[in-house]
Design an enzyme around this catalytic site. Sequence first.
Site, short mmCIF file in Angstrom:
data_model
loop_
_atom_site.label_atom_id
_atom_site.label_comp_id
_atom_site.label_asym_id
_atom_site.label_seq_id
_atom_site.Cartn_x
_atom_site.Cartn_y
_atom_site.Cartn_z
N LYS A 65 114.71 71.00 81.66
CA LYS A 65 115.05 72.41 81.40
C LYS A 65 113.73 73.15 81.19
O LYS A 65 113.36 73.44 80.06
CB LYS A 65 115.84 72.47 80.10
CG LYS A 65 117.26 72.95 80.20
CD LYS A 65 117.78 73.23 78.80
CE LYS A 65 119.11 72.62 78.55
NZ LYS A 65 119.56 72.83 77.15
N GLU A 104 114.31 59.14 79.60
CA GLU A 104 114.99 60.15 78.77
C GLU A 104 116.13 60.81 79.54
O GLU A 104 116.13 60.82 80.77
CB GLU A 104 113.99 61.23 78.34
CG GLU A 104 113.65 61.22 76.87
CD GLU A 104 114.78 61.64 75.94
OE1 GLU A 104 115.97 61.41 76.25
OE2 GLU A 104 114.46 62.19 74.88
N ASP A 140 125.30 64.89 74.67
CA ASP A 140 126.36 65.18 73.72
C ASP A 140 126.28 66.59 73.15
O ASP A 140 125.24 67.26 73.22
CB ASP A 140 126.29 64.21 72.54
CG ASP A 140 125.10 64.53 71.62
OD1 ASP A 140 123.96 64.59 72.14
OD2 ASP A 140 125.32 64.75 70.42
N LYS A 154 120.52 58.20 72.04
CA LYS A 154 121.58 57.52 72.76
C LYS A 154 121.80 58.14 74.14
O LYS A 154 122.42 57.55 75.01
CB LYS A 154 122.91 57.65 71.98
CG LYS A 154 122.85 57.17 70.56
CD LYS A 154 124.09 57.67 69.79
CE LYS A 154 123.83 57.62 68.33
NZ LYS A 154 124.84 58.37 67.57
N ASP A 210 113.65 69.10 77.16
CA ASP A 210 114.05 70.46 76.79
C ASP A 210 112.83 71.19 76.23
O ASP A 210 111.95 71.59 76.98
CB ASP A 210 115.20 70.34 75.78
CG ASP A 210 115.85 71.65 75.42
OD1 ASP A 210 116.00 72.49 76.30
OD2 ASP A 210 116.23 71.82 74.25
N PHE A 222 123.71 74.95 77.62
CA PHE A 222 123.92 73.70 76.91
C PHE A 222 124.78 72.77 77.75
O PHE A 222 125.90 73.09 78.13
CB PHE A 222 124.52 73.90 75.52
CG PHE A 222 124.26 72.69 74.67
CD1 PHE A 222 123.02 72.49 74.09
CD2 PHE A 222 125.24 71.71 74.50
CE1 PHE A 222 122.75 71.35 73.34
CE2 PHE A 222 124.98 70.57 73.76
CZ PHE A 222 123.73 70.39 73.18
#
Length: 182
Positions: free
Chosen positions: A130, A98, A158, A42, A102, A151
């Site tokens: 990242k 995207e 989220d 999402k 990560d 983070f």
Amino acid sequence: MYDDIGEILFTEEEIAEIVRNMGRQISEDYKGKNLFMVSVLKGSLPFMADLMREITIPCTIDFLSVSSYGSGTKTSGEVRILKDLDASLEGKDLLVVEDILDSGVTLSYLLKNLSARNPSSIRLCTFLDKPERRRVDVHADYVGASVPDKFIVGYGLDYAEKYRNVPYIGVLKPEIYATEEE
Ligand code: IMP
Ligand code: MG
């Protein structure tokens, strides 16, 4: 909700500027092609919605959803397709959209899976990268911005399904997820 966010990395205005430039570049690169944008739900929802409106050539869109994280902040390494594409990829110039690249585990799996369906071409567009966290070799063709190994939430990203509606991008205060084991 906003109190849980420490440092702000990108304001709404900065995000808009980055997306505008990415849209311009993609419109140029895909001129005369059969651009098919696939958003990975999402997290990429706001980015997809903004990016497609910065694209000035015809395109079609679809969505897929994968899971690899559970509700935590560290990848489990397991990838499952929860919602697949509606149509075949044959003859399409696929652009995977995207939110963040990560470890690369999710996208490496996804790119392999989608390439096997014979698109004419396949490229990856990620809003954030990242690079320090990469575990699998994945190359993004379009990157909005690189971020440090912290983070991050907001603009679709989220923590435990929260903060996706924060309109800017910021670092989640570590005390919010401090109870989670490493
Ligand atoms: P990868 O498989 O480790 O590259 O994971 C990519 C996915 O993990 C992204 O699409 C996000 O859903 C999630 N993710 C990775 N880093 C973060 C972060 O800092 N904040 C929120 N979600 C993240
Ligand atoms: Mg995601």
